[in-house]
Motif scaffolding. Structure first.
Motif, PDB file in Angstrom:
ATOM      1  N   GLY A  88       0.818  -1.207   0.000  1.00 49.49           N
ATOM      2  CA  GLY A  88       0.000   0.000   0.000  1.00 49.49           C
ATOM      3  C   GLY A  88       0.852   1.256   0.000  1.00 49.49           C
ATOM      4  O   GLY A  88       1.971   1.246  -0.502  1.00 49.49           O
ATOM      5  N   GLN A  89       0.325   2.307   0.581  1.00 49.13           N
ATOM      6  CA  GLN A  89       1.007   3.595   0.636  1.00 49.13           C
ATOM      7  C   GLN A  89       1.233   3.988   2.090  1.00 49.13           C
ATOM      8  O   GLN A  89       0.426   3.650   2.960  1.00 49.13           O
ATOM      9  CB  GLN A  89       0.153   4.672  -0.035  1.00 49.13           C
ATOM     10  N   THR A  90       2.321   4.711   2.323  1.00 50.42           N
ATOM     11  CA  THR A  90       2.604   5.220   3.662  1.00 50.42           C
ATOM     12  C   THR A  90       2.839   6.717   3.565  1.00 50.42           C
ATOM     13  O   THR A  90       3.643   7.176   2.746  1.00 50.42           O
ATOM     14  CB  THR A  90       3.837   4.542   4.274  1.00 50.42           C
ATOM     15  N   ILE A  91       2.122   7.469   4.391  1.00 49.60           N
ATOM     16  CA  ILE A  91       2.290   8.918   4.462  1.00 49.60           C
ATOM     17  C   ILE A  91       2.939   9.246   5.801  1.00 49.60           C
ATOM     18  O   ILE A  91       2.499   8.763   6.842  1.00 49.60           O
ATOM     19  CB  ILE A  91       0.941   9.652   4.367  1.00 49.60           C
ATOM     20  N   ILE A  92       3.964  10.056   5.746  1.00 51.46           N
ATOM     21  CA  ILE A  92       4.571  10.619   6.959  1.00 51.46           C
ATOM     22  C   ILE A  92       4.113  12.072   7.012  1.00 51.46           C
ATOM     23  O   ILE A  92       4.245  12.813   6.034  1.00 51.46           O
ATOM     24  CB  ILE A  92       6.113  10.553   6.942  1.00 51.46           C
ATOM     25  N   TRP A  93       3.558  12.471   8.171  1.00 53.42           N
ATOM     26  CA  TRP A  93       3.006  13.813   8.347  1.00 53.42           C
ATOM     27  C   TRP A  93       4.009  14.734   9.017  1.00 53.42           C
ATOM     28  O   TRP A  93       4.965  14.270   9.649  1.00 53.42           O
ATOM     29  CB  TRP A  93       1.717  13.732   9.174  1.00 53.42           C
ATOM     30  N   ARG A  94       3.810  16.029   8.891  1.00 51.10           N
ATOM     31  CA  ARG A  94       4.706  17.035   9.485  1.00 51.10           C
ATOM     32  C   ARG A  94       4.919  16.826  10.974  1.00 51.10           C
ATOM     33  O   ARG A  94       5.986  17.092  11.503  1.00 51.10           O
ATOM     34  CB  ARG A  94       4.152  18.440   9.267  1.00 51.10           C
ATOM     35  N   ASN A  95       3.899  16.364  11.674  1.00 48.74           N
ATOM     36  CA  ASN A  95       4.024  16.175  13.120  1.00 48.74           C
ATOM     37  C   ASN A  95       4.677  14.843  13.473  1.00 48.74           C
ATOM     38  O   ASN A  95       4.789  14.491  14.647  1.00 48.74           O
ATOM     39  CB  ASN A  95       2.658  16.278  13.797  1.00 48.74           C
ATOM     40  N   GLY A  96       5.113  14.069  12.465  1.00 55.66           N
ATOM     41  CA  GLY A  96       5.786  12.796  12.704  1.00 55.66           C
ATOM     42  C   GLY A  96       4.861  11.586  12.692  1.00 55.66           C
ATOM     43  O   GLY A  96       5.329  10.449  12.701  1.00 55.66           O
ATOM     44  N   ASP A  97       3.553  11.813  12.679  1.00 51.37           N
ATOM     45  CA  ASP A  97       2.611  10.698  12.601  1.00 51.37           C
ATOM     46  C   ASP A  97       2.800   9.966  11.278  1.00 51.37           C
ATOM     47  O   ASP A  97       3.337  10.515  10.308  1.00 51.37           O
ATOM     48  CB  ASP A  97       1.163  11.181  12.669  1.00 51.37           C
ATOM     49  N   ARG A  98       2.317   8.721  11.238  1.00 52.48           N
ATOM     50  CA  ARG A  98       2.415   7.899  10.031  1.00 52.48           C
ATOM     51  C   ARG A  98       1.050   7.294   9.756  1.00 52.48           C
ATOM     52  O   ARG A  98       0.355   6.843  10.671  1.00 52.48           O
ATOM     53  CB  ARG A  98       3.445   6.796  10.255  1.00 52.48           C
ATOM     54  N   THR A  99       0.627   7.309   8.497  1.00 48.63           N
ATOM     55  CA  THR A  99      -0.615   6.658   8.082  1.00 48.63           C
ATOM     56  C   THR A  99      -0.280   5.646   7.002  1.00 48.63           C
ATOM     57  O   THR A  99       0.329   5.998   5.989  1.00 48.63           O
ATOM     58  CB  THR A  99      -1.639   7.674   7.544  1.00 48.63           C
ATOM     59  N   PHE A 100      -0.683   4.394   7.249  1.00 46.22           N
ATOM     60  CA  PHE A 100      -0.525   3.347   6.252  1.00 46.22           C
ATOM     61  C   PHE A 100      -1.870   3.131   5.581  1.00 46.22           C
ATOM     62  O   PHE A 100      -2.881   2.914   6.251  1.00 46.22           O
ATOM     63  CB  PHE A 100      -0.030   2.046   6.890  1.00 46.22           C
ATOM     64  N   LEU A 101      -1.903   3.218   4.249  1.00 44.93           N
ATOM     65  CA  LEU A 101      -3.131   3.046   3.474  1.00 44.93           C
ATOM     66  C   LEU A 101      -2.980   1.790   2.611  1.00 44.93           C
ATOM     67  O   LEU A 101      -2.348   1.830   1.553  1.00 44.93           O
ATOM     68  CB  LEU A 101      -3.382   4.264   2.588  1.00 44.93           C
ATOM     69  N   PRO A 102      -3.540   0.656   3.059  1.00 39.68           N
ATOM     70  CA  PRO A 102      -3.453  -0.562   2.248  1.00 39.68           C
ATOM     71  C   PRO A 102      -4.159  -0.369   0.908  1.00 39.68           C
ATOM     72  O   PRO A 102      -5.069   0.441   0.787  1.00 39.68           O
ATOM     73  CB  PRO A 102      -4.189  -1.612   3.087  1.00 39.68           C
ATOM     74  N   TRP A 103      -3.759  -1.139  -0.081  1.00 33.92           N
ATOM     75  CA  TRP A 103      -4.411  -1.041  -1.386  1.00 33.92           C
ATOM     76  C   TRP A 103      -5.878  -1.451  -1.300  1.00 33.92           C
ATOM     77  O   TRP A 103      -6.698  -0.995  -2.094  1.00 33.92           O
ATOM     78  CB  TRP A 103      -3.694  -1.918  -2.418  1.00 33.92           C
ATOM     79  N   ASP A 104      -6.215  -2.310  -0.331  1.00 35.52           N
ATOM     80  CA  ASP A 104      -7.552  -2.894  -0.319  1.00 35.52           C
ATOM     81  C   ASP A 104      -8.272  -2.794   1.030  1.00 35.52           C
ATOM     82  O   ASP A 104      -9.128  -3.619   1.331  1.00 35.52           O
ATOM     83  CB  ASP A 104      -7.467  -4.365  -0.729  1.00 35.52           C
ATOM     84  N   ASP A 105      -7.962  -1.778   1.823  1.00 33.79           N
ATOM     85  CA  ASP A 105      -8.585  -1.701   3.142  1.00 33.79           C
ATOM     86  C   ASP A 105      -8.539  -0.266   3.663  1.00 33.79           C
ATOM     87  O   ASP A 105      -8.026   0.632   3.004  1.00 33.79           O
ATOM     88  CB  ASP A 105      -7.856  -2.634   4.113  1.00 33.79           C
TER      89      ASP A 105
END
Length: 175
Positions: A88-105
């Motif tokens: 999937g995709q991983t976003i790193i945010w300015r505040n250091g948080d991380r969001t993982f976005l699976p391709w199918d979930d």
């Protein structure tokens, strides 16, 4: 009879030519079949609206169930990086948080500050004790109201529905 007419009759307790059909598709289905990448579906109002219309037409739905009500404009400007891999995709945010976005979930959000309250859960959340800080818990903002982990520049606690949601509903009203 078109879908709008069918739904309008049903809402007035009158009988349409057939039962109206709508479906709340999973976010994974939007990701895989909506023509956009997961970060676009999740964070860009126009992408979510367009994918909703495409899929509703593909399946001949009579209406669209809005499951994501919109995002503040340019929300992705808060991202430092966006990477893709086979999962999937991983976003790193300015505040250091991380969001993982699976391709199918659904996305999975991980705060950089491990002391930050986590999702409220039935086993540990006590409404009498914990309700005052419910907006500080990830699960409240992330999965219940806004579907975003924070609202940069939002000066107060409380609902963020009007301006952000209007974009979604105004575009869909022409469908």
């Amino acid at each position: 009879m078109n879908g709008r007419e069918r739904i309008a009759l049903t809402m007035r307790h009158r009988e349409p030519d057939r039962v109206p059909v709508m479906c709340q598709l999973s976010i994974g289905h939007y990701n895989l079949n909506g023509g956009y990448k997961p970060h676009e579906i999740w964070y860009e109002t126009e992408a979510f609206v367009d994918a909703s219309v495409k899929l509703a037409r593909r399946y001949s739905f009579d209406g669209i169930m809005v499951v994501l009500t919109g995002r503040p404009p340019n929300y992705l400007d808060n991202a430092v990086s966006l990477k893709e891999d086979g999962e999937g995709q991983t976003i790193i945010w300015r505040n250091g948080d991380r969001t993982f976005l699976p391709w199918d979930d659904m996305p999975h959000h991980y705060p950089a500050d491990t002391a930050k309250p986590t999702r409220a859960d039935f086993a540990t959340f006590d409404p009498d004790r914990d309700f005052a800080d419910v907006e500080d818990r990830l699960g409240y903002l992330w999965n219940v109201l806004f579907h975003i982990q924070e609202v940069p520049g939002k000066p107060d606690r409380g609902l963020l529905v009007p301006a952000v949601s209007q974009t979604t509903f105004s575009v869909l009203s022409t469908w």
